[in-house]
Motif scaffolding. Structure first.
Motif, PDB file in Angstrom:
ATOM      1  N   SER A   1       0.826  -1.203   0.000  1.00 51.71           N
ATOM      2  CA  SER A   1       0.000   0.000   0.000  1.00 51.71           C
ATOM      3  C   SER A   1       0.861   1.253   0.000  1.00 51.71           C
ATOM      4  O   SER A   1       1.909   1.305   0.612  1.00 51.71           O
TER       5      SER A   1
ATOM      6  N   SER B   1      -2.795   2.712  -3.984  1.00 52.57           N
ATOM      7  CA  SER B   1      -2.519   1.400  -3.381  1.00 52.57           C
ATOM      8  C   SER B   1      -2.380   0.346  -4.470  1.00 52.57           C
ATOM      9  O   SER B   1      -2.728   0.584  -5.623  1.00 52.57           O
TER      10      SER B   1
ATOM     11  N   ALA C   1      -2.252  -4.260  -5.145  1.00 54.36           N
ATOM     12  CA  ALA C   1      -2.602  -5.576  -4.597  1.00 54.36           C
ATOM     13  C   ALA C   1      -2.085  -6.664  -5.528  1.00 54.36           C
ATOM     14  O   ALA C   1      -1.946  -6.439  -6.731  1.00 54.36           O
TER      15      ALA C   1
ATOM     16  N   VAL D   1      -9.139  -5.476  -3.335  1.00 51.18           N
ATOM     17  CA  VAL D   1      -8.134  -5.171  -2.303  1.00 51.18           C
ATOM     18  C   VAL D   1      -7.503  -3.806  -2.567  1.00 51.18           C
ATOM     19  O   VAL D   1      -7.337  -2.985  -1.649  1.00 51.18           O
TER      20      VAL D   1
ATOM     21  N   ARG E   1      -8.008  -0.766   0.041  1.00 51.36           N
ATOM     22  CA  ARG E   1      -6.782  -0.212   0.644  1.00 51.36           C
ATOM     23  C   ARG E   1      -6.651   1.285   0.338  1.00 51.36           C
ATOM     24  O   ARG E   1      -6.211   2.067   1.173  1.00 51.36           O
TER      25      ARG E   1
ATOM     26  N   THR F   1      -5.079  -2.955   8.371  1.00 47.00           N
ATOM     27  CA  THR F   1      -4.063  -4.004   8.193  1.00 47.00           C
ATOM     28  C   THR F   1      -4.438  -4.882   6.988  1.00 47.00           C
ATOM     29  O   THR F   1      -5.606  -4.911   6.577  1.00 47.00           O
ATOM     30  N   PRO F   2      -3.482  -5.648   6.452  1.00 46.46           N
ATOM     31  CA  PRO F   2      -3.803  -6.535   5.312  1.00 46.46           C
ATOM     32  C   PRO F   2      -4.929  -7.516   5.644  1.00 46.46           C
ATOM     33  O   PRO F   2      -5.768  -7.808   4.790  1.00 46.46           O
TER      34      PRO F   2
ATOM     35  N   SER G   1      -4.140  -9.597  -0.566  1.00 44.06           N
ATOM     36  CA  SER G   1      -3.790  -8.558   0.401  1.00 44.06           C
ATOM     37  C   SER G   1      -2.456  -8.835   1.116  1.00 44.06           C
ATOM     38  O   SER G   1      -1.667  -7.922   1.334  1.00 44.06           O
ATOM     39  N   LEU G   2      -2.227 -10.111   1.475  1.00 49.55           N
ATOM     40  CA  LEU G   2      -1.019 -10.426   2.259  1.00 49.55           C
ATOM     41  C   LEU G   2       0.208 -10.686   1.385  1.00 49.55           C
ATOM     42  O   LEU G   2       1.339 -10.441   1.807  1.00 49.55           O
TER      43      LEU G   2
END
Ligand code: MEV
Length: 333
Positions: free
Chosen positions: A2, A13, A15, A124, A128, A135-136, A163-164
């Motif tokens: 992000s 952002s 993803a 995502v 974001r 947070t993710p 996201s992660l």
């Protein structure tokens, strides 16, 4: 991935797209699945504006929607309105000022309906951009509202990995939050990703498997059980960096997915071509019924050989590297 707020007030952002290595479809029914984030993905800019309604323009699809209910006939408009609403509710609940009226500009370099998590990545990136402080994990949970619009009954793995990033073992639970574990890759995995040329709908494919499960509960459950065992072994093989074993498990997973009737002649042809060109193993990735194939190779020259074999047969593809070590932490986050 992000970005920070710029002085212009633009929140940018990004993803990841995703490749499911093991466990798609079974993951909808609570079986763990393993997936990796890839470098291709989606991006979004959110800019505060003085309009009466928020709007979103997706460049690559040349479509603009607003959060007005009048636009609700368009799934993208519903998804945008839902993610805005979830974001604002959460911000209010945390005592923060909710995001105001915004213009969102977004794009994705993933094929829609390709099984690489295009809709989740877009969701995502947008979620974001609306709330860079989340947070993710929180972003992934907010994108469930978005994903439900497109996929009906999503497991949540696409949004989570988008996201992660990294390599993730994901287990859905209807009673509580999903279990998300980061998996350590001791060495880089070199993946060939090829498109069968046929776009498919995740919603349709998930519904087809649900109907199969209704008709043949026992056999389908046995397939899910076999996939569960396979995913456990795949995790060990990935953590050990045992590419041969990973490849064999990819082939086995493909066989089990064929038994769920989500493979196609093109997918089988691509998997076979990849193996003949030197891949350790290959399978469809995502919902199947078209979309993409993933093959594991141990060196770039073999990757090029796989891509050439696909190209010869009329299929596009690309190479992507995932890993080394993302995190030593394998506890739920
Ligand atoms: C789609 O990328 C993966 C499926 O397992 C559906 C889901 O998990 O939501 C087919």
């Amino acid at each position: 991935m992000s970005g920070a707020n710029g002085s212009s007030g633009v929140r940018r952002s990004a993803a990841h797209g995703k490749v499911i290595l093991f466990g798609e479809h079974a993951v909808v029914y609570g079986v763990p699945a393993l997936a990796v984030g890839i470098d291709r993905g989606a991006w979004a800019d959110a800019t505060p504006c003085n309009e009466s309604r928020s709007s979103m323009h997706v460049r690559d699809w040349n479509v603009t929607v607003s959060d007005d209910v009048a636009d609700d006939g368009l799934p993208l408009a519903r998804a945008f309105r839902d993610v805005l609403a979830v974001t604002r509710d959460a911000q209010r609940a945390e005592g923060r000022a909710p995001v105001g009226v915004v213009t969102v500009d977004a794009g994705a370099d993933l094929p829609p309906g390709g099984g690489l998590g295009c809709s989740a990545a877009l969701g995502v990136a947008v979620a974001r951009a609306l709330d860079p402080l989340a947070t993710p994990e929180v972003i992934a949970s907010r994108v469930m509202a978005w994903e439900r619009v497109f996929h009906g009954n999503p497991s949540g793995i696409d949004a989570t990995v988008s996201s992660l990033g990294g390599c993730v073992l994901y287990e859905r639970s209807d009673a509580q939050a999903p279990t998300i574990q980061r998996v350590r890759l001791p060495r880089t995995l070199l993946l060939c990703v090829g498109h069968s040329g046929i776009a498919s709908s995740t919603k349709t494919m998930v519904e087809a498997v649900a109907r199969l499960r209704e008709r043949r509960l026992e056999t389908t459950q046995k397939t899910f059980d076999a996939i569960h065992t396979l995913v456990k072994n795949a995790r060990l093989a990935i953590e050990a960096g045992d590419e041969r074993a990973i490849g064999q498990l990819l082939d086995l997973n493909q066989m089990l997915l064929s038994g769920l009737f989500v493979s196609t002649p093109e997918i089988e042809q691509m998997c076979e071509a990849a193996r003949s060109a030197g891949a350790h193993g290959a399978k469809l990735t995502g919902a199947g019924g078209g979309g993409c194939v993933v093959a594991l190779v141990d060196e770039a020259s073999k990757g090029e050989a796989v891509l050439s074999a696909w190209k010869r047969d009329g299929f596009d593809g690309f190479l992507t590297r995932v890993g080394g070590v993302v995190s030593k932490d394998t506890t739920p986050v």
